[in-house]
Scaffold this active site. Structure first.
Site, mmCIF file in Angstrom:
data_model
loop_
_atom_site.group_PDB
_atom_site.id
_atom_site.type_symbol
_atom_site.label_atom_id
_atom_site.label_comp_id
_atom_site.label_asym_id
_atom_site.label_seq_id
_atom_site.Cartn_x
_atom_site.Cartn_y
_atom_site.Cartn_z
ATOM 1 C CB THR A 238 -3.115 -0.359 -2.687
ATOM 2 O OG1 THR A 238 -3.176 -0.494 -4.121
ATOM 3 C CG2 THR A 238 -3.262 1.103 -2.330
ATOM 4 C CG HIS B 166 2.209 -4.329 -1.476
ATOM 5 N ND1 HIS B 166 1.324 -3.714 -0.602
ATOM 6 C CD2 HIS B 166 3.099 -3.373 -1.854
ATOM 7 C CE1 HIS B 166 1.671 -2.444 -0.456
ATOM 8 N NE2 HIS B 166 2.747 -2.216 -1.198
ATOM 9 C CB CYS B 167 0.236 -3.173 -6.877
ATOM 10 S SG CYS B 167 0.660 -2.288 -8.395
ATOM 11 C CB VAL B 168 5.896 -1.698 -5.870
ATOM 12 C CG1 VAL B 168 6.272 -2.870 -4.986
ATOM 13 C CG2 VAL B 168 6.171 -2.042 -7.337
#
Length: 213
Positions: free
Chosen positions: A162, A156-158
């Site tokens: 997304t 999960h890319c902060v």
């Protein structure tokens, strides 16, 4: 209902407002994992927006700082006007890659594509996802921040808020490459500009050195 009867599975919790032992319309008890995932997704939506704002502030702030402090020294003996155009191109390329990564479907497992994904990635376990209540294709993971299952889940890319999965993995690699190239290019330009500015200062001090001789 003897005293020695064990409690029901601890991962299940009675739906609010229903008498104990009664089930919801689907005939099943509401799972604690599902409720927790919904609460986590609702609570993290504001955090995702905040982190996206942090990215935009850092990117646009850094670009504006370079325009204000760096562009007045271009062109020079070492740098041509062409480098000004390159900085604008890289800035908009970074924003475009970020927007594409935010808007692109990471590969969310839905009722429509779960069968095809299970054919592509053979499920490791026969158990369904306790939150989505769908079969879990191989290499898929449920993201409790987005409250969805993602096929070939990476992380999960902060910065984008997304997940990175089968649908946007290539876009994420492009996102990293564009930002690495931009960072290296701006760092190199800054080093050249600082060297030119320092050389100008040295020459200026040499010109007025007669004052203290």
């Amino acid at each position: 209902s003897g005293r020695g009867m064990p409690e029901r599975d601890s991962c299940l919790m009675q739906a609010p407002g229903l008498p104990r032992g009664k089930s919801t319309g689907g005939g099943r008890l509401v799972s604690r994992a599902r409720l927790a995932a919904k609460e986590a997704a609702a609570g993290s939506s504001w955090a995702r927006m905040n982190l996206q704002g942090v990215y935009l502030v850092l990117t646009m702030g850094g670009f504006m700082a370079f325009i204000i402090k760096g562009h007045p020294h271009i062109p020079s003996q070492a740098l041509s006007t062409f480098h000004k155009c390159i900085t604008y191109v890289l800035f908009f390329a970074c924003l475009a890659a970020w927007v594409c990564l935010v808007k692109m479907d990471p590969g969310i497992v839905t009722d429509q594509n779960v069968a095809g994904l299970c054919d592509m990635f053979e499920p490791v376990s026969k158990r369904d996802c306790v939150t989505c209540e769908r079969p879990k294709p191989g290499r898929s993971t449920h993201c409790f921040r987005c409250n969805v299952c993602v096929a070939r889940f990476d992380h999960h890319c902060v910065l984008t808020g997304t997940c990175v999965g089968i649908g946007n993995h290539r876009c994420f690699i492009l996102f990293l490459i564009v930002h690495l190239v931009s960072a290296y290019y701006v760092y190199s330009l800054s080093a050249v500009i600082l060297e030119n500015v320092s050389m100008d200062h040295v020459a200026w001090f040499k010109n007025i050195s007669w004052l203290w001789r």
